[in-house]
Scaffold this motif. Structure first.
Motif, mmCIF file in Angstrom:
data_model
loop_
_atom_site.group_PDB
_atom_site.id
_atom_site.type_symbol
_atom_site.label_atom_id
_atom_site.label_comp_id
_atom_site.label_asym_id
_atom_site.label_seq_id
_atom_site.Cartn_x
_atom_site.Cartn_y
_atom_site.Cartn_z
ATOM 1 N N SER A 116 -2.840 15.890 4.592
ATOM 2 C CA SER A 116 -3.941 15.820 3.628
ATOM 3 C C SER A 116 -5.120 16.657 4.091
ATOM 4 O O SER A 116 -5.803 17.300 3.284
ATOM 5 N N PHE A 162 -5.284 4.245 4.788
ATOM 6 C CA PHE A 162 -3.971 3.684 5.127
ATOM 7 C C PHE A 162 -3.862 3.468 6.634
ATOM 8 O O PHE A 162 -3.395 2.415 7.094
ATOM 9 N N ILE A 205 1.304 4.347 -2.775
ATOM 10 C CA ILE A 205 1.211 5.775 -2.433
ATOM 11 C C ILE A 205 2.428 6.527 -2.946
ATOM 12 O O ILE A 205 2.318 7.607 -3.535
ATOM 13 N N GLY A 235 -7.632 8.597 1.167
ATOM 14 C CA GLY A 235 -6.585 7.585 1.044
ATOM 15 C C GLY A 235 -5.741 7.462 2.295
ATOM 16 O O GLY A 235 -5.381 6.352 2.714
ATOM 17 N N SER A 236 -5.404 8.596 2.926
ATOM 18 C CA SER A 236 -4.595 8.555 4.144
ATOM 19 C C SER A 236 -5.366 7.907 5.293
ATOM 20 O O SER A 236 -4.796 7.158 6.097
ATOM 21 N N GLN A 244 -4.753 17.591 -3.082
ATOM 22 C CA GLN A 244 -4.005 16.402 -2.693
ATOM 23 C C GLN A 244 -2.685 16.817 -2.049
ATOM 24 O O GLN A 244 -2.136 17.880 -2.354
ATOM 25 N N ILE A 253 -1.442 11.862 -2.224
ATOM 26 C CA ILE A 253 -2.456 11.127 -1.470
ATOM 27 C C ILE A 253 -3.506 12.121 -0.989
ATOM 28 O O ILE A 253 -3.186 13.262 -0.638
ATOM 29 N N SER A 293 0.838 -1.209 0.000
ATOM 30 C CA SER A 293 0.000 0.000 0.000
ATOM 31 C C SER A 293 0.862 1.245 0.000
ATOM 32 O O SER A 293 0.588 2.220 -0.728
#
Length: 577
Positions: free
Chosen positions: A505, A240, A226, A236-237, A512, A232, A222
């Motif tokens: 983020s 994660f 990224i 998405g963060s 982004q 990111i 993963s």
């Protein structure tokens, strides 16, 4: 006879702390930040040719001919002033400019002091608070191991990474330090453990081992995605970071399933039950170690055992003198971190710490803000001071001198946890500032220092503790050590990188966040994934028994990566071409 080595080391670090503090005060008194520095002679021409602020962060300082011009450049260029509390470049080029050897030695020794403070704060304040809270909340060792205790073990890496991304503006340091430390633990530490226990043919629990490695591989893949995308978003963060919570849920579900099996009419023998429970990663959680920690903390006992030939009055005087010299490192934290344990309870310290804790938090908040005016700062300090006085009076009226409070003890432990977090943040911020300054002085990339010095320093405790646990703890100790070598670094990678990515983020939303560009990360992730795949293939083929073949392969993978990275950094590859 006791070993006086811990006392000597502690005394040396404390004396050096005082010396460095005096150098810092001298530098603050003679310097005038933001003022124009006039230089006479040839050095002045070099200063005038330089830009007002170095866009590359003080990297052109080595183009100057002597220490006087470098000193003037450091004082005049804001790019040479990092986010820490001490201007190390000014101390090196101005205070110790004529003695570069002392400057290098001073920075190196101060690096040791900060590493000591970072580890000691976690060992003496952070982890005990978490362990006590886990007992009050009646968490099983399994759940505590993957939540509170993993946070305690990984706190230095997590805070260093957060500060690297959010405060220093150099995310490469945090990225390399977290991944470098995780790679070191899961390869070097596991390799040393495997070579140590290989002749005894100790087997690890299959389900726990496979679960940890598969989750770790998914984490690295993963992260590789990224880094490849080079950006990111907030969603998405968050996803994660969520990988770790999915891991915790999986561990909990497996633990509950094992518990239900043990409650069936045909019970499992006690030893096997204990072994299965220890198959869950506890990340170094062993209650028997508390006594040894207490002995190490009590330096006076070491001295009294090692100086039996001296008169009792002389021994007492020397112990008191050394304890007095030890105050610079111990007293500031003892006066601001509330301690609610029975072994270290002291009502005077408790009242003072709960009074001064809000003031320290106010000071920390002010340092995190830019351009804090005198009025705003004064209001913050006055408010925190009043809060501290109220809390101190309440603590004085409701506590006893002999025992910690029975009611509301969780509040004391929570306050101790909060203040230990604050101190860990302060020390980690200073440590990163020092590493960046050392990189400028030596002309070495700060990301390389994060990969080596910071990663090794934060992982040294894992190497010693996990190896000792595997060698002396029998099959159960080996299981805990191996599990901790994967679950702990996975926590550092997911939380230590996931939280700063989420923060950044969030600050860029709806845009982004651009990932710090470092092509060497691909190389490290490739070797890292290769080491996990090696363990994933070798251990099952060997009947779940870590052996020397596994250990040699892991060490070879790590040192091949390290040699290639250092060769590229020093330019040796270009010479060979």
């Amino acid at each position: 006879m006791g070993n006086p080595t811990p006392t000597k080391v502690s005394l040396f670090l404390n004396l050096y702390f005082v010396i460095f503090l005096l150098l810092y005060l001298k530098t603050r008194l003679i310097s005038q930040p933001g003022s124009s520095i006039l230089v006479t002679g040839p050095s002045r021409a070099h200063i005038e040719l330089l830009p007002v602020q170095d866009p590359q962060g003080c990297s052109t300082i080595h183009d100057l001919p002597d220490h006087k011009s470098k000193c003037s450049y450091v004082r005049s260029d804001p790019g040479c002033r990092h986010k820490g509390y001490i201007n190390y470049l000014e101390i090196f080029y101005c205070t110790l400019g004529t003695w570069p050897f002392l400057g290098h030695a001073g920075l190196f020794l101060w690096l040791i002091v900060l590493f000591y403070l970072l580890g000691n704060t976690a060992a003496d304040y952070f982890c005990p608070s978490l362990e006590s809270l886990s007992k009050i909340m009646r968490l099983s060792p399994t759940i505590a191991g993957v939540t509170l205790l993993s946070l305690g073990n990984g706190a230095p890496d997590v805070f260093a990474s957060i500060i690297s991304f959010t405060r220093t503006g150099n995310g490469n340091v945090g990225l390399n330090s977290v991944l470098g430390g995780a790679f070191f633990v899961s390869s070097v530490v596991v390799g040393v453990i495997s070579m140590s226990i290989g002749p005894r043919r100790i087997a690890v629990e299959r389900r726990s081992f496979m679960r940890d490695l598969l989750f770790f591989l998914f984490t690295l893949l993963s992260l590789l995605l990224i880094v490849y995308m080079k950006w990111i978003g907030l969603l998405g963060s968050i996803c994660f970071v969520s990988i770790y919570f999915i891991y915790v849920c999986t561990v909990s579900a497996m633990h509950l399933l094992q518990g239900s099996r043990r409650r069936k009419p045909n019970p499992i023998p006690v030893d096997q039950s204990y072994h299965d429970d220890m198959g869950i990663p506890l990340l170094g959680y062993i209650e028997e170690d508390e006594k040894s920690v207490d002995v190490l903390v009590d330096d006076g006992l070491h001295l009294q055992e090692s100086w039996q030939g001296l008169d009792s009055s002389i021994k007492t005087s020397l112990v008191q003198l050394l304890q007095l010299l030890e105050l610079p490192l111990q007293l500031p934290r003892r006066l601001t971190i509330p301690v609610g344990s029975e072994e270290r309870w002291s009502k005077p310290y408790a009242v003072i710490s709960i009074t001064l804790a809000p003031v320290l938090l106010a000071a920390l908040c002010n340092t995190q803000r830019d351009h804090v005016g005198f009025k705003d700062g004064s209001v913050t300090y006055l408010t925190s001071g009043l809060i501290g006085i109220v809390l101190g009076n309440i603590a004085y009226a409701t506590t006893k001198g002999s025992d910690p409070p029975k009611t509301g003890r969780s509040l004391w432990l929570s306050a101790g946890f909060l203040m230990s977090v604050a101190w860990t943040y302060i020390i980690a911020e200073e440590l990163l500032s020092l590493l960046i300054s050392v990189g400028i002085v030596l002309g070495i990339s700060s990301s390389v220092l994060g990969l080596t010095v910071l990663a090794w320093g934060n992982s040294l405790g894992d190497l010693i503790a996990n190896t000792a646990m595997a060698v002396h703890g029998g099959p159960d100790g080996a299981q805990i050590a191996i599990s901790g070598c994967y679950a702990g670094p996975m926590f550092n990678a997911l939380i230590g990188l996931g939280l700063p990515l989420t923060f950044e983020s969030w600050s860029k939303y709806p845009s982004q966040y651009e990932i710090p560009r470092d092509e060497s990360v691909y190389e490290m992730l490739g070797f890292f994934i290769g080491s996990l795949l090696w363990a994933l293939v070798v251990v099952p083929r060997n009947g779940m028994r870590p052996d020397r073949f596994l250990g040699v392969g892991l060490l070879a993978i790590y040192f091949c990566f390290l040699s290639l990275r250092l060769a590229r950094t020093t330019g040796l590859l270009e010479v060979l071409r």
